[in-house]
Enzyme design. Structure first.
Site, PDB file in Angstrom:
ATOM      1  N   GLU A   9      -7.204 -10.238  -1.195  1.00 52.70           N
ATOM      2  CA  GLU A   9      -7.924  -9.994   0.058  1.00 52.70           C
ATOM      3  C   GLU A   9      -9.414  -9.829  -0.233  1.00 52.70           C
ATOM      4  O   GLU A   9     -10.017  -8.815   0.096  1.00 52.70           O
ATOM      5  CB  GLU A   9      -7.344  -8.773   0.773  1.00 52.70           C
ATOM      6  CG  GLU A   9      -5.850  -8.907   1.058  1.00 52.70           C
ATOM      7  CD  GLU A   9      -5.263  -7.744   1.846  1.00 52.70           C
ATOM      8  OE1 GLU A   9      -6.032  -6.969   2.443  1.00 52.70           O
ATOM      9  OE2 GLU A   9      -4.028  -7.622   1.856  1.00 52.70           O
ATOM     10  N   GLU A  28       0.800  -1.231   0.000  1.00 55.65           N
ATOM     11  CA  GLU A  28       0.000   0.000   0.000  1.00 55.65           C
ATOM     12  C   GLU A  28       0.835   1.285   0.000  1.00 55.65           C
ATOM     13  O   GLU A  28       0.602   2.189   0.812  1.00 55.65           O
ATOM     14  CB  GLU A  28      -0.962  -0.008   1.193  1.00 55.65           C
ATOM     15  CG  GLU A  28      -1.916  -1.192   1.191  1.00 55.65           C
ATOM     16  CD  GLU A  28      -2.828  -1.230   2.406  1.00 55.65           C
ATOM     17  OE1 GLU A  28      -2.731  -0.327   3.267  1.00 55.65           O
ATOM     18  OE2 GLU A  28      -3.639  -2.172   2.511  1.00 55.65           O
TER      19      GLU A  28
END
Length: 376
Positions: A260, A152
């Site tokens: 995810e 991220e």
């Protein structure tokens, strides 16, 4: 005997078990993965553990390999939970991910600042990153199949996010990424190395990640795959954005993973990815807001259950149709009760984002997903 009895019970509540399980249905397509926690790995929830072993051939650690767990204080290292996770994978023949080495969240402040609060210098940060990756990747070298090396670090517009890591390197995100992948390759040379992020479907963010991959490749630094976090909702993202992201990364010559996966059904977050702390203010838990933002405390209505089923069917069909480009699809948790979406971005909600109910019975979405490969 106990395992046989459990399988018989599972078949009784879910006829699909008599046909196949997720890992069997998708055996010729891609690995089926699931995030696990210490309750599952330890066997304390035996039924959940059995469902994992029946349905999945790859696992990801929800929190046990993050910096705040492994290295909570300058003089403290704790590999106990992470070692159990790795041993669980080995004992059961599961592919295991290391998640994650370099991330701005769940990383203690001492990584970035001296005890008096002054920031570490650039050279100190390089050494902190190097020594941490040496310790962690070195500890698991030969035992972990792949690492989410950096997590991220790209913003929605394709630039680097202003995080503690990028700020510590003077805003030079390229250097953060280059060094992280260089050190990971050095200390665990046989593991695959991935970049993992959310909102990857956004065209600007997708292109920023592609630029970063090309930068690593140009510098001769190994990157083996891109993880597309799929924290999505009933109404987002657009399917054409998903397929474009998969195709873009596959064209770079790296593996593509859906890492995810969960599908949010609640107001606001079923419409888009919400990050930050603004909605965690107590103000939003006043009665009038709670009624709107958390409407399904007593169970999911049939019409919303049908929407969830349709969305999972739609997404898994996209992945299956691109099975030549996708290496793994990982759900972020086994059942609704263990999902982080109950507490984020708004605390104390009752969400239903996964394929199994809180009582570990399969949802209609499970059966819909199971049937997709049989339609080829």
């Amino acid at each position: 005997m106990k395992k046989v009895m459990f399988i018989a019970a599972a078949m009784a509540i879910c006829p699909a078990f008599s046909q196949s399980t997720l890992k069997e249905a998708y055996a010729d397509a891609f690995k089926m993965g699931c995030a696990v926690n210490s309750m599952i790995v330890s066997g304390r929830n035996a039924r959940a553990t059995e469902l994992i072993l029946q349905n999945f051939n790859a696992i990801s650690p929800e929190n046990d390999l993050k910096a705040e767990v492994l290295h909570p204080r300058p003089d403290t290292w704790n590999f106990q939970a992470a070692d159990r996770y790795v041993q669980f994978a080995k004992d059961n023949g599961l592919w295991a991910l290391g998640h994650t080495l370099v991330w701005h969240n769940q990383t203690p402040d001492f990584f970035f600042n001296h005890p008096d609060g002054t920031p570490n210098t650039h050279d100190e940060m390089v050494e902190i990153m190097r020594s941490y990756i040496e310790k962690v990747a070195g500890h698991f070298a030969g035992k972990i199949d792949a690492w989410d090396v950096v997590n991220e670090i790209i913003d929605n517009d394709g630039s680097y996010r202003k995080t503690v890591w990028t700020n510590a390197f003077g805003g030079d995100g390229d250097e953060v990424v280059r060094l992280a992948f260089k050190f990971a390759s050095q200390y665990d040379p046989n593991a695959e190395l991935y970049y993992n992020d959310f909102n990857v479907w956004r065209p600007s963010k997708r292109d920023g990640i592609a630029r970063m991959v090309r930068m690593l490749q140009k510098n001769g630094i190994r990157i083996d795959g891109i993880g597309i976090q799929a924290h999505w909702g009933l109404n987002f993202p657009k399917n054409e954005y998903i397929t474009a992201a998969i195709d873009t990364f596959a064209a770079l010559g790296v593996k593509v993973m859906i890492t995810e996966l969960d599908v949010d059904v609640l107001p606001l977050t079923k419409e888009g990815q919400v990050i930050g702390k603004s909605l965690q203010e107590p103000f939003y838990q006043l009665e009038e807001f709670e009624v709107f933002l958390d409407p399904y405390k007593r169970g999911l209505p049939d019409d919303v259950q049908a929407q969830l089923t349709d969305r999972y069917r739609e997404l898994m069909q996209i992945f299956y149709d691109r099975r030549d480009k996708i290496d793994r699809v990982t759900l972020w948790g086994l059942h609704d009760g263990m999902s982080w979406k109950n507490g984020y971005p708004i605390p104390n909600r009752t969400n239903y984002p996964l394929l199994f109910n809180r009582d570990l019975t399969p949802k209609p979405a499970y059966n819909a997903v199971l049937k997709i490969p049989s339609k080829k």
